[in-house]
Design an enzyme around this catalytic site. Structure first.
Site, mmCIF file in Angstrom:
data_model
loop_
_atom_site.group_PDB
_atom_site.id
_atom_site.type_symbol
_atom_site.label_atom_id
_atom_site.label_comp_id
_atom_site.label_asym_id
_atom_site.label_seq_id
_atom_site.Cartn_x
_atom_site.Cartn_y
_atom_site.Cartn_z
ATOM 1 N N GLY A 33 0.821 -1.204 0.000
ATOM 2 C CA GLY A 33 0.000 0.000 0.000
ATOM 3 C C GLY A 33 0.851 1.246 0.000
ATOM 4 C CG ASN A 34 -0.420 4.665 -1.520
ATOM 5 O OD1 ASN A 34 -1.061 5.570 -0.991
ATOM 6 N ND2 ASN A 34 -0.917 3.928 -2.505
ATOM 7 N NE ARG A 35 5.060 6.383 4.929
ATOM 8 C CZ ARG A 35 5.129 5.566 5.987
ATOM 9 N NH1 ARG A 35 4.100 5.467 6.801
ATOM 10 N NH2 ARG A 35 6.213 4.877 6.204
#
Ligand code: CTP
Ligand code: CA
Length: 236
Positions: A33-35
């Site tokens: 995923g990512n932030r």
């Protein structure tokens, strides 16, 4: 700017906003995923609704509540986000790609949880494959159909030895072929989970609107201010 004082210059328009960050499964319990928090995309959706638009928010793991007056389509992966956006784009006046879409996903998804074995030499290696580029696909579809949909991209960039943040943004706008690119500089607590943002809205016509650090709501209105003059006349 309270919603009451906003112009109703998106009245009758259909707007699709993608927001948040996609998650690409590795196995039933893990993902890449990512932030992205989705805050800027949610602010864009709320501002468009306040300006009179019918808004669909394609939401990938958005960490803040969705505005009440917005249709929410929850998605997990880049492929799901692509499907949700593409199926609604033809009927939309504007598509804003504020989501952080994974560029790569694991090329295989384990159907059972990945386990450690006694032999570390057998530890897994994750192989990645590309995801579809949703914005590039929207640009290609529009070129084929001749539709007048306004397409807005986002880019978070850092300056490096090959060019400044603005250089990278200009190059990305040209490469992507969208109408507007909302560019922000990342690093040192800027962007992502922060409640504020500072951007430059780059136009295909060479225009540059700088929005100094301010709330994501004010950034959202500045983006719509740039979109509105690009819309074809509205036939109610
Ligand atoms: N985007 C997309 N589909 C992808 C990746 C990105 O539609 N698979 C969209 C993003 O939502 C954003 C724009 O493309 O509006 C630019 O995303 P960005 O990650 O900055 O650009 P990339 O083309 O992926 O280039 P890179 O990450 O290598 O800088
Ligand atoms: Ca990317």
């Amino acid at each position: 700017l309270g919603s009451g004082s906003r112009p109703r210059d998106l009245a009758g328009r259909r707007v699709v906003v993608s927001a948040g960050g996609t998650r690409e499964p590795l196995d039933p319990v893990r993902f890449l995923g990512n932030r992205s928090s989705g805050r800027q995309g949610v602010a864009l959706a709320a501002a468009a609704a306040a300006r009179g638009a019918h808004v669909t928010l394609v939401a990938a793991h958005v960490e803040v509540p969705a505005p009440a007056a917005v249709d929410v389509v929850p998605v997990q992966t880049a492929a799901e986000l692509a499907e949700a956006v593409h199926s609604r784009a033809a009927a939309a006046d504007v598509v804003v790609m504020a989501a952080a879409v994974a560029d790569f996903r694991p090329s295989a998804r384990a159907s059972a949880k990945i386990k450690k074995s006694d032999d570390p030499s057998r530890d897994p290696v994750v192989v990645l494959e590309r995801t579809p580029d949703v914005l590039a696909g929207l640009v290609a579809d529009r070129a084929r159909s001749g539709a007048g949909t306004v397409l807005v991209g986002f880019a978070a960039e850092t300056g490096d030895e090959t060019g400044s943040v603005l250089d990278h943004g200009r190059a990305k706008l040209a490469r992507k072929g969208c109408d507007l690119l909302v560019l922000n500089e990342v690093g040192e607590g800027k962007g992502f989970a922060a409640p504020t943002n500072a951007v430059v809205v780059l136009g295909r016509d060479g225009s540059e609107r700088e929005v100094a650090e301010t709330s994501k709501d004010v950034v959202a209105d500045a983006v719509w201010d740039a979109v509105v003059p690009m819309l074809p006349p509205h036939v109610p």
